[in-house]
Design an enzyme around this catalytic site. Structure first.
Site, PDB file in Angstrom:
ATOM      1  N   MET A 181      10.778  54.100 -10.641  1.00  0.00           N
ATOM      2  CA  MET A 181      11.388  54.570 -11.979  1.00  0.00           C
ATOM      3  C   MET A 181      12.906  54.581 -12.002  1.00  0.00           C
ATOM      4  O   MET A 181      13.327  55.342 -12.142  1.00  0.00           O
ATOM      5  CB  MET A 181      10.961  56.140 -12.467  1.00  0.00           C
ATOM      6  CG  MET A 181       9.292  56.211 -12.781  1.00  0.00           C
ATOM      7  SD  MET A 181       8.765  57.907 -12.741  1.00  0.00           S
ATOM      8  CE  MET A 181       8.883  58.371 -10.976  1.00  0.00           C
ATOM      9  N   THR A 198      14.017  60.050  -9.930  1.00  0.00           N
ATOM     10  CA  THR A 198      14.398  59.862 -11.179  1.00  0.00           C
ATOM     11  C   THR A 198      14.875  60.887 -11.834  1.00  0.00           C
ATOM     12  O   THR A 198      14.267  62.072 -11.371  1.00  0.00           O
ATOM     13  CB  THR A 198      13.409  59.092 -12.054  1.00  0.00           C
ATOM     14  OG1 THR A 198      13.914  59.034 -13.550  1.00  0.00           O
ATOM     15  CG2 THR A 198      11.926  59.851 -12.063  1.00  0.00           C
ATOM     16  N   ASN A 199      16.040  61.068 -12.388  1.00  0.00           N
ATOM     17  CA  ASN A 199      16.623  62.400 -13.145  1.00  0.00           C
ATOM     18  C   ASN A 199      15.968  62.583 -14.461  1.00  0.00           C
ATOM     19  O   ASN A 199      15.181  63.667 -14.806  1.00  0.00           O
ATOM     20  CB  ASN A 199      18.070  62.089 -13.463  1.00  0.00           C
ATOM     21  CG  ASN A 199      18.832  62.268 -12.537  1.00  0.00           C
ATOM     22  OD1 ASN A 199      19.414  63.247 -12.057  1.00  0.00           O
ATOM     23  ND2 ASN A 199      19.281  61.043 -11.540  1.00  0.00           N
ATOM     24  N   THR A 200      15.610  61.800 -15.411  1.00  0.00           N
ATOM     25  CA  THR A 200      14.696  61.675 -16.421  1.00  0.00           C
ATOM     26  C   THR A 200      13.496  62.578 -16.531  1.00  0.00           C
ATOM     27  O   THR A 200      13.133  63.336 -17.120  1.00  0.00           O
ATOM     28  CB  THR A 200      14.800  60.332 -17.300  1.00  0.00           C
ATOM     29  OG1 THR A 200      16.010  59.972 -17.450  1.00  0.00           O
ATOM     30  CG2 THR A 200      14.088  60.651 -18.720  1.00  0.00           C
ATOM     31  N   CYS A 253      21.756  59.538 -13.424  1.00  0.00           N
ATOM     32  CA  CYS A 253      20.403  58.669 -13.197  1.00  0.00           C
ATOM     33  C   CYS A 253      20.371  57.713 -12.170  1.00  0.00           C
ATOM     34  O   CYS A 253      21.340  57.196 -11.565  1.00  0.00           O
ATOM     35  CB  CYS A 253      20.553  57.436 -14.549  1.00  0.00           C
ATOM     36  SG  CYS A 253      19.367  56.197 -14.745  1.00  0.00           S
ATOM     37  N   THR A 254      19.175  57.505 -11.330  1.00  0.00           N
ATOM     38  CA  THR A 254      19.344  56.936 -10.268  1.00  0.00           C
ATOM     39  C   THR A 254      19.549  55.547 -10.193  1.00  0.00           C
ATOM     40  O   THR A 254      19.791  54.945  -8.794  1.00  0.00           O
ATOM     41  CB  THR A 254      17.607  57.362  -9.654  1.00  0.00           C
ATOM     42  OG1 THR A 254      16.762  56.374 -10.412  1.00  0.00           O
ATOM     43  CG2 THR A 254      17.697  58.532  -9.419  1.00  0.00           C
ATOM     44  N   GLU A 255      20.004  54.881 -11.171  1.00  0.00           N
ATOM     45  CA  GLU A 255      20.093  53.449 -11.152  1.00  0.00           C
ATOM     46  C   GLU A 255      21.731  53.484 -11.278  1.00  0.00           C
ATOM     47  O   GLU A 255      22.374  52.204 -11.267  1.00  0.00           O
ATOM     48  CB  GLU A 255      19.766  52.483 -12.339  1.00  0.00           C
ATOM     49  CG  GLU A 255      18.150  52.277 -12.175  1.00  0.00           C
ATOM     50  CD  GLU A 255      17.128  53.499 -12.487  1.00  0.00           C
ATOM     51  OE1 GLU A 255      16.237  53.494 -11.720  1.00  0.00           O
ATOM     52  OE2 GLU A 255      17.488  54.163 -13.033  1.00  0.00           O
TER      53      GLU A 255
END
Length: 230
Positions: A10, A83-85, A196-198
């Site tokens: 994710m 993932t943060n979300t 956000c992990t991206e």
């Protein structure tokens, strides 16, 4: 060494970063040929992203609970949701599994407190920036949180889903993010959370004088700390 359970995919781009950081950190700590004991459950992000757009958090909860239970059955001593979300549903998932889920916001707030910083600018998906599931956990630890305005929030969210989650990293988007970070500093932020992990694929500490807290790096390093506890 304890076994880390990681729910990834994710997106898979940031999951690669988790895997690399965890194993590099174990190697640094233990030396030689050591690597992490890790179980990975990688979801199909397209299925969850559809649920995000329709607000179907119940299905997301069920899918992540299934993943967590699978990792628990496989022998994971604790779990990361990469993932943060999706941490919006982590409390519900935690209520259905016996092993602890290490919350990304708790690890991040702990790192900020160590630096004696007080006000964080938060970048992330529109869900992370507009809702309270990350902001409140950080604020509960005495750290103020500021977020971009509506136009900037929409830009950040678009770059995440249309570019970073698809492996696209552009100079134009980097410059756009850095301009928004400068605005947050002008609003009183003394640090910035890459929530956000991206985003760490696009922005790093080398790009700004404001202290950067990359949630992917912090979360992964926290996992190693826990895995190597005696």
């Amino acid at each position: 060494m304890k076994t880390i359970g990681l729910i990834g995919g994710m997106s898979w781009e940031s999951t690669v970063t988790y895997y690399r950081i965890i194993n590099e950190t174990v190697k640094t700590r233990l030396g030689g040929l050591h690597s992490a004991k890790l179980l990975l459950y990688s979801v199909d992000f397209a299925e969850l992203e559809t649920c995000l757009q329709t607000g179907d958090w119940q299905t997301i909860t069920e899918k992540l609970t299934e993943a967590a239970l699978t990792l628990q059955k496989g022998g994971a001593d604790f779990i990361l949701v990469g993932t943060n979300t999706m941490h919006k549903v982590v409390p519900h998932v935690q209520s259905r599994v016996a092993v602890p889920i290490i919350h990304i916001a708790d690890a991040t707030a702990e790192a900020i407190k160590v630096r004696n910083l007080t006000t964080a600018g938060l970048l992330g998906t529109r869900f992370t920036m507009s809702q309270d599931f990350i902001k409140t956990r950080i604020a509960q630890r005495g750290i103020g949180v500021v977020v971009p305005d509506g136009t900037d929030s929409a830009y950040i969210d678009r770059v995440i889903f249309d570019e970073l989650c698809r492996g696209v990293v552009s100079r134009q988007s980097k410059n756009g993010y850095l301009a928004i970070i400068d605005k947050l500093a002008a609003q009183g932020a003394d640090c910035v959370i890459l929530g956000c992990t991206e985003i760490g694929l696009l922005v790093s500490q080398n790009d700004t004088s404001l202290p950067v807290f990359d949630t992917t790096l912090i979360h992964a390093e926290k996992a190693v700390e826990l895995a190597l506890e005696t």
